[in-house]
Design an enzyme around this catalytic site. Structure first.
Site, short mmCIF file in Angstrom:
data_model
loop_
_atom_site.label_atom_id
_atom_site.label_comp_id
_atom_site.label_asym_id
_atom_site.label_seq_id
_atom_site.Cartn_x
_atom_site.Cartn_y
_atom_site.Cartn_z
N HIS A 307 0.85 -1.18 0.00
CA HIS A 307 0.00 0.00 0.00
C HIS A 307 0.88 1.23 0.00
CE1 HIS A 307 -3.11 2.85 1.12
NE2 HIS A 307 -3.95 1.93 0.68
N ASP A 364 -8.00 -5.06 0.00
CA ASP A 364 -8.55 -5.89 -1.07
C ASP A 364 -8.14 -7.34 -1.00
OD1 ASP A 364 -10.10 -4.05 -2.34
OD2 ASP A 364 -8.41 -3.18 -3.41
N1 ACO Z 1 4.19 -7.71 -4.93
C1 ACO Z 1 5.54 -7.73 -5.08
N2 ACO Z 1 6.32 -6.65 -4.91
C2 ACO Z 1 5.74 -5.49 -4.56
C3 ACO Z 1 4.33 -5.40 -4.37
C4 ACO Z 1 3.55 -6.55 -4.56
N3 ACO Z 1 2.23 -6.51 -4.39
N4 ACO Z 1 4.02 -4.13 -4.01
C5 ACO Z 1 5.18 -3.45 -4.00
N5 ACO Z 1 6.21 -4.28 -4.32
C6 ACO Z 1 7.64 -3.93 -4.35
C7 ACO Z 1 8.01 -3.12 -5.59
O1 ACO Z 1 8.42 -3.95 -6.65
C8 ACO Z 1 9.12 -2.27 -5.05
O2 ACO Z 1 10.29 -3.08 -4.96
P1 ACO Z 1 11.76 -2.44 -5.18
O3 ACO Z 1 11.92 -1.46 -4.06
O4 ACO Z 1 12.67 -3.60 -5.12
O5 ACO Z 1 11.70 -1.79 -6.53
C9 ACO Z 1 8.70 -1.96 -3.61
O6 ACO Z 1 7.88 -3.07 -3.23
C10 ACO Z 1 7.91 -0.66 -3.46
O7 ACO Z 1 6.81 -0.72 -4.36
P2 ACO Z 1 6.21 0.55 -5.12
O8 ACO Z 1 5.48 0.07 -6.34
O9 ACO Z 1 7.28 1.58 -5.31
O10 ACO Z 1 5.19 1.07 -4.04
P3 ACO Z 1 4.00 2.06 -4.31
O11 ACO Z 1 3.72 2.73 -3.01
O12 ACO Z 1 4.29 2.93 -5.50
O13 ACO Z 1 2.79 1.11 -4.75
C11 ACO Z 1 0.95 -0.34 -4.65
C12 ACO Z 1 1.77 0.70 -3.90
C13 ACO Z 1 0.54 0.21 -6.04
C14 ACO Z 1 -0.34 -0.62 -3.87
C15 ACO Z 1 1.77 -1.63 -4.81
O14 ACO Z 1 2.13 -2.14 -3.54
C16 ACO Z 1 1.05 -2.70 -5.63
O15 ACO Z 1 1.16 -2.69 -6.86
N6 ACO Z 1 0.31 -3.65 -4.95
C17 ACO Z 1 -0.46 -4.65 -5.64
C18 ACO Z 1 -1.76 -4.04 -6.15
C19 ACO Z 1 -2.76 -3.78 -5.04
O16 ACO Z 1 -3.00 -4.62 -4.18
N7 ACO Z 1 -3.38 -2.59 -5.11
C20 ACO Z 1 -4.43 -2.20 -4.14
C21 ACO Z 1 -3.96 -1.08 -3.30
S1 ACO Z 1 -5.13 -0.72 -2.05
C22 ACO Z 1 -6.31 0.17 -2.81
O17 ACO Z 1 -6.12 0.81 -3.80
C23 ACO Z 1 -7.57 0.12 -2.20
#
Ligand code: ACO
Length: 428
Positions: A307, A364
């Site tokens: 998140h 979610d």
């Molecule tokens: N699975 C694997 N790796 C992940 C995940 C995941 N679900 N989420 C983040 N990471 C990793 C990224 O690859 C990144 O790794 P790195 O530092 O080695 O490059 C690190 O964790 C940080 O991730 P970011 O994408 O920079 O974090 P951001 O805050 O931009 O994204 C997000 C948050 C979009 C929710 C992300 O965690 C994600 O894509 N999750 C899966 C989708 C999801 O569940 N979305 C619902 C969000 S809740 C809502 O909207 C109600």
């Protein structure tokens, strides 16, 4: 006296006021920085940018706190109703009994939609995703209520638009579903509560008696409360930015639905179930899928994990996990994907990749499992999220307009070609 932050650059020093919120959050106000120094700030994805001062929702991602208008989400989820929470978010205070009765009565009165909207619905092919249908039908309200386009709408006119939105969204959502399955639509039953009416419009079939199950209605009501607001997330920021151009409330909310649709935002609940199904069909080896999520050469992410703001735990996920257990037990459902979800969660929470990046289950991760148990089809999950988020979007739109906020218009750092001469086509 307010605090001052100092920025020094190329021998010059700039003083920037620091503003403080009621929960002691501090922010450097850079709104005059460009005028003073020619500098802008760069923050892709607005990860560190406060776009507004808001009195609606407080969340502390480190501590896992979420409050609507000061009330803890745990209390509201347990003791309140979705319409009570909607009133709270939109008007700032919990309603008295009389206010609540008046509010629910008004909403019940407006559940019916103009018959011509059915013609718009009929134009959609059955393969249409219900989120696209929902956003289109919401935007069509601008045509049925053209007065809403006037940026100078009175308080009463805005309140009427708010009531219409809350009243008609369940009708639109259920009709979007009926369009998908090719069944005739059901009209609202104003003798029922908000969620039971929605369930009836979704599931009642011609010539069959339909009694909404109070267990299901209550579970749905709780899910809507948990989704009702989440401060300046992607869809809410969209609603505020669209509304800041003085677009109508219907157009702004319709834009919010589109922003919510994506798999990185509200669309994640659908993606979670699809992912869990795929893991099940693949033999249920959660380690294999965790490895895929960690592999930087593989675009797969563990859906429902991570998140932007919560870096400890998502308080909504805790409530939903418990609710998933309760609902499945009450309904006597044994869903193997709930076991896969729990196994996956446990494995991820012990895995250094997820621990180091502070990736926890979000709202979610378990909500789709409940929706499935309630009989809601997968591609309606994000629509359910939209139903829940509606009062939050409305409250944020209203706050933005009441505060006369300026049009949302970020700047950029240009990195494209510098000036060059036009080359005629035959010389290229
Ligand atoms: N699975 C694997 N790796 C992940 C995940 C995941 N679900 N989420 C983040 N990471 C990793 C990224 O690859 C990144 O790794 P790195 O530092 O080695 O490059 C690190 O964790 C940080 O991730 P970011 O994408 O920079 O974090 P951001 O805050 O931009 O994204 C997000 C948050 C979009 C929710 C992300 O965690 C994600 O894509 N999750 C899966 C989708 C999801 O569940 N979305 C619902 C969000 S809740 C809502 O909207 C109600």
């Amino acid at each position: 006296m307010s605090e001052i932050a100092k920025l020094s650059y190329q021998g010059n020093e700039y003083e920037l006021p620091v503003t403080k919120g009621t929960e002691n959050e501090e922010a450097i106000d850079i709104s005059k920085l460009r005028g003073q120094s020619g500098l802008i700030t760069l923050d892709p994805g607005f990860k560190n940018t406060g776009s507004t001062k808001s009195a609606i929702t407080f969340l502390d991602g480190e501590e896992g706190i979420l409050r609507y208008r000061g009330y803890n989400i745990e209390d509201l989820a347990e003791k309140s109703t979705f319409l009570e929470v909607s009133y709270l978010l939109i008007y700032g205070e919990l309603p008295t009994e009389a206010e609540y009765k008046k509010f629910t009565k008004k909403i019940t009165k407006h559940t019916l939609v103009h018959e011509d909207i059915k013609k718009i619905l009929d134009g959609f092919p059955s393969v249409a995703h219900p989120m696209g249908v929902l956003s289109s039908l919401i935007c069509s309200l601008t045509a049925f209520y053209p007065n809403s386009l006037d940026p100078n709408n009175s308080k009463e006119e805005i309140n009427l638009s708010i009531v219409r939105l809350l009243a008609k969204l369940p009708t639109f959502a259920a009709w979007a579903f009926k369009n998908k399955v090719g069944h005739p639509v059901n009209y609202p039953d104003n003798g029922l509560d908000y969620c039971s009416n929605f369930l009836k419009m979704m599931f009642a079939l011609p010539a069959e008696k339909f009694e909404p199950d109070p267990v299901i209605s209550k579970a749905l009501d709780k899910l809507l409360i948990l989704h009702a607001d989440h401060e300046q997330n992607c869809s809410t920021s969209t609603v505020r930015v669209v509304g800041s151009s003085q677009a109508s409330i219907y157009a702004s909310i319709s834009a919010g639905v589109n922003a919510l649709w994506g798999p990185l935002h509200g669309g994640a609940n659908q993606s979670v179930i699809e992912m869990l199904e795929a893991i099940k069909d693949d033999g249920g080896d959660s380690k294999k899928w965790l490895d895929k999520a960690k592999d930087k050469n593989d675009p797969f992410r563990l859906m429902g994990f991570g998140h932007r703001v919560y870096k400890n735990f998502d308080p909504r996920a805790k409530i939903i996990k418990k609710a998933a257990d309760e609902v499945l037990e009450k309904l006597g459902i044994d869903d193997p994907i709930l076991d896969i979800a729990k196994e996956l969660e446990m494995a991820a929470l012990q895995d250094p990749y997820f621990v180091e990046r502070k990736l926890y289950p979000n709202v979610d991760f378990y909500s789709g499992i409940i929706y499935r148990a309630l009989g809601i089809p997968t591609d309606m999950f994000t629509v359910m999220f939209a139903l829940g988020r509606l009062p939050g979007w409305i409250a944020q739109w209203k706050e933005m307009r009441e505060n006369n906020e300026p049009i949302g218009r970020p700047r950029q750092v240009y990195v494209g070609a510098t000036e060059r001469s036009y080359v005629p086509m035959d010389n290229r």
